[in-house]
Design an enzyme around this catalytic site. Structure first.
Site, PDB file in Angstrom:
ATOM      1  N   CYS A   1       0.825  -1.221   0.000  1.00  0.00           N
ATOM      2  CA  CYS A   1       0.000   0.000   0.000  1.00  0.00           C
ATOM      3  C   CYS A   1       0.853   1.262   0.000  1.00  0.00           C
ATOM      4  O   CYS A   1       0.337   2.366  -0.173  1.00  0.00           O
ATOM      5  CB  CYS A   1      -0.938  -0.015   1.184  1.00  0.00           C
TER       6      CYS A   1
ATOM      7  N   CYS B   1     -13.243  -0.254   7.642  1.00  0.00           N
ATOM      8  CA  CYS B   1     -12.323  -0.617   6.551  1.00  0.00           C
ATOM      9  C   CYS B   1     -12.251   0.467   5.479  1.00  0.00           C
ATOM     10  O   CYS B   1     -13.222   1.175   5.222  1.00  0.00           O
ATOM     11  CB  CYS B   1     -12.786  -1.906   5.871  1.00  0.00           C
ATOM     12  N   SER B   2     -11.108   0.529   4.827  1.00  0.00           N
ATOM     13  CA  SER B   2     -10.982   1.371   3.638  1.00  0.00           C
ATOM     14  C   SER B   2     -11.704   0.691   2.470  1.00  0.00           C
ATOM     15  O   SER B   2     -12.120  -0.459   2.565  1.00  0.00           O
ATOM     16  CB  SER B   2      -9.513   1.594   3.295  1.00  0.00           C
TER      17      SER B   2
ATOM     18  N   HIS C   1      -9.451   3.737  -1.762  1.00  0.00           N
ATOM     19  CA  HIS C   1      -8.077   3.235  -1.638  1.00  0.00           C
ATOM     20  C   HIS C   1      -7.685   2.362  -2.835  1.00  0.00           C
ATOM     21  O   HIS C   1      -7.508   1.147  -2.705  1.00  0.00           O
ATOM     22  CB  HIS C   1      -7.950   2.465  -0.319  1.00  0.00           C
TER      23      HIS C   1
END
Lengths: 420, 420
Positions: free
Chosen positions: A105, A239-240, A366
């Site tokens: 990420c 959560c993303s 994301h």
């Protein structure tokens, strides 16, 4: 580390971040289903490359280098070799150095790092891009692909959703050490959605999430992990998003600014950068982010700043607990104080240090490789008062971005300044 | 491009490159099958990192940065985030900048590129590694994974074996333009095996291949493509190996050499580097390597060299035709002269420009991400007379390496000098 030559962000571009619940995302319930498809990774990459150059009035010929951050295109879209795909965006790129970097990420942040070092090495105008497409596969396959950011052989089996479970483990450890429950993360979540609701490029721009909704598990906001030890320590809203999207920046040296011949009034300087890595599969403490702290220390030291100098921050909120841990790792508050810092409103648009003003990974979205590049672009846009409905009342002069990969295993921290 | 600070290769390490036909490779016909397994990618990476440091008498604490080249670990071994895996090789690496770069088969060369730019940016001792494991899957799956180096959506379907077919297409185009047949590539193949037979680390160290065997399709050396237009333009012996392996180097600045406190007599300078990229899926001419030429021109120009200065070359012989095209792209002979150049013995161990002295990708082997790093290490070893049975009679002083990715879409060229 300090750039050995001045490095300026002079412009950029971004696509909307899209996926489930975004009105433009094509899926079987969408009226356009079967008539058109979501953009390919090539379309996303070429779009942001061309638009970033247009944003700066540059032709492809004038770009000296290109670098792109992407995590796992090999799995989601069967595509590696994205440096060469980026090079296809403009005939002027042919024969120039373009390449791809990866650090899970933190891939976008690593692209920025490589772009800075290209300027250090003599380049004057550098294209830095990041992109990811993740909506090609179902959630279980996607979770398996994303688990390649962990030590797969040793960590994959913690849960079918490896990373959500690893951060549920952090939530549990944090709450057990400092007190609190999962519901105490609700203000962090609600702030993310509130910001995204003002952001036309945000994945969750049309989804509302109150603190009350974020606080309670419900039919629309369930827990979903299988691991019995951690199942109760994470809900969907923590959560993303699984998003598709891309972002690109143009970096310039002082000579690059002159070549540009304009736009100096918009330019934002990257005053320092820190990059830190930790051994995969060997996290020592679930209640703090030691690798992010190491990267932040490098960046602060080289900038000659401390946390109180920061007026805006982009931090890697892959899960709600991560934003809390990162506000601590960046020194905005003491260890164990992150929940109270958020609950007190210090990180909101009118707080003392606005964090993730466009909605962050949880609500802006994301698209993994794009995230680190987007963080820099957000700070550039806030400093130039280009953020529309989520523009800060007073444009910030000093900002920091922390882009983190895996379970705090790679972190890129960058410090930005505009004006005094 | 010229390094902005002096960059020296001061040491390194390599694992044997293993796979089918290598005596140490574990498969169902091996006596140790079921008793032990082939090394994991982590074992390979950690081994070369530690051995490279030991080779230079360095501790992990003294290393400023790390970078690793890998192409497609996400597919073959379900593992990305290899910068953090490399960081696990030594406790002294914790908190330092480590990352992974990717440009298909040029990934190792890109690691070298990033390592050079790290020195440009102020690092004094940099660990540059490359690794790949590919023997975990069957040939068809592997071919599909490797096709991620092409424009997958547009080029994958040329043949189940995408890349072999793309280079069969080049062979056909070249022979039609300049005259010749597939059998004219046999001297290139036989030279590769002959060199590898002298190299204890080579994948094909125990496999003999005469010019006659390489010239003719046979039961043990069949054509295997499906595409009828290109099927007759490639045999098994024209291909590089599907290998597992890793290689690492230590790069040092002048200050790094001083910190090392010894070994200056072994050091080899990287005098220049060139990196070029072309748009994925848009090859303009199958009979030449335009992107490699562009990278070579950058490197030669910055070094102040021309091709006649070169005394040893490592070139990316992913297929037999590729070595021929690269000897032309690097200017060792004119376009269309590559076959005659090879047939005349100019590229053998006692030729005018020895090429791929350890056996190249065809017979030393081709663990993709390791290859570009291995090329640099080979030149370092030849210059230091460390090559044992394949050591050149006269140690070379000037060398060049060309590491190419995809169908001439990314190329990294580096020039090396030792002594005058």
């Amino acid at each position: 580390m300090k750039p050995t030559r001045s490095v300026h962000v002079v412009g950029g571009a971004i696509t909307p971040f899209i996926g489930k619940f975004h009105p433009d995302f094509i899926w079987k319930g969408h009226p356009d289903f079967g008539k058109r498809e979501n953009p390919t990774i090539e379309e996303l990459i070429h779009t942001v490359a061309r638009e970033a150059m247009a944003d700066c009035g540059l032709s492809g010929d004038s770009i000296d280098r290109g670098v792109i951050g992407n995590f796992v295109g090999e799995c989601f879209v069967n595509q590696g070799h994205l440096g060469a795909m980026l090079a296809g965006a403009d005939p002027g790129f042919r024969g120039k150095p373009f390449h791809r970097v990866e650090g899970a990420c933190a891939s976008g942040g690593l692209a920025l790092y490589s772009g800075i070092e290209a300027i250090n090495s003599g380049a004057d105008l550098v294209l830095v891009a990041g992109a990811e497409v993740q909506t090609t596969r179902n959630a279980k396959d996607g979770a398996d692909f994303l688990a390649r950011a962990s030590h797969y052989a040793e960590e994959r089996e913690i849960d079918p959703f490896t990373f959500p479970c690893m951060f549920a483990r952090r939530t549990k450890a944090y709450m057990e050490k400092y007190g609190g429950g999962l519901e105490d993360l609700a203000p962090v979540v609600a702030k993310a959605y509130s910001n995204a609701n003002r952001n036309p490029n945000a994945h969750m721009r049309e989804v509302r999430m109150s603190t009350e909704q974020a606080a309670c598990a419900s039919e629309t906001n369930p827990t979903f992990l299988t691991n019995p030890e951690y199942r109760d320590w994470l809900k969907v809203s923590d959560c993303s998003q699984v998003s598709d999207g891309a972002c690109a920046l143009i970096l310039a040296s002082d000579a690059g600014l002159e070549k540009l011949g304009h736009g100096e009034e918009r330019s934002v300087e990257i005053v320092s950068y820190g990059v830190a890595t930790g051994p995969l599969g060997r996290v020592e403490d679930y209640t703090s982010m030691g690798i992010t702290e190491a990267a932040a220390q490098q960046a602060y030291l080289s900038a000659g700043w401390n946390a109180t100098d920061v007026e805006i921050a982009e931090v890697h909120d892959c899960f709600s607990i991560t934003e809390v841990l990162l506000t601590e790792a960046l020194g905005f508050c003491a260890p164990g104080e992150g929940l109270r810092f958020a609950a007190a409103g210090e990180t909101t648009l009118d707080g003392s240090i606005p964090v993730n003003t466009g909605g962050g990974l949880m609500a802006f979205g994301h698209p993994v490789g794009a995230t680190g590049v987007k963080q820099a672009y957000e700070i550039f846009r806030q400093m130039n008062q280009l953020c529309g409905d989520y523009q800060l009342a007073r444009a910030p002069h000093r900002g920091i971005a922390a882009n983190m990969g895996g379970d705090d295993r790679t972190c890129v921290v960058t410090c930005y300044r505009k004006g005094s």
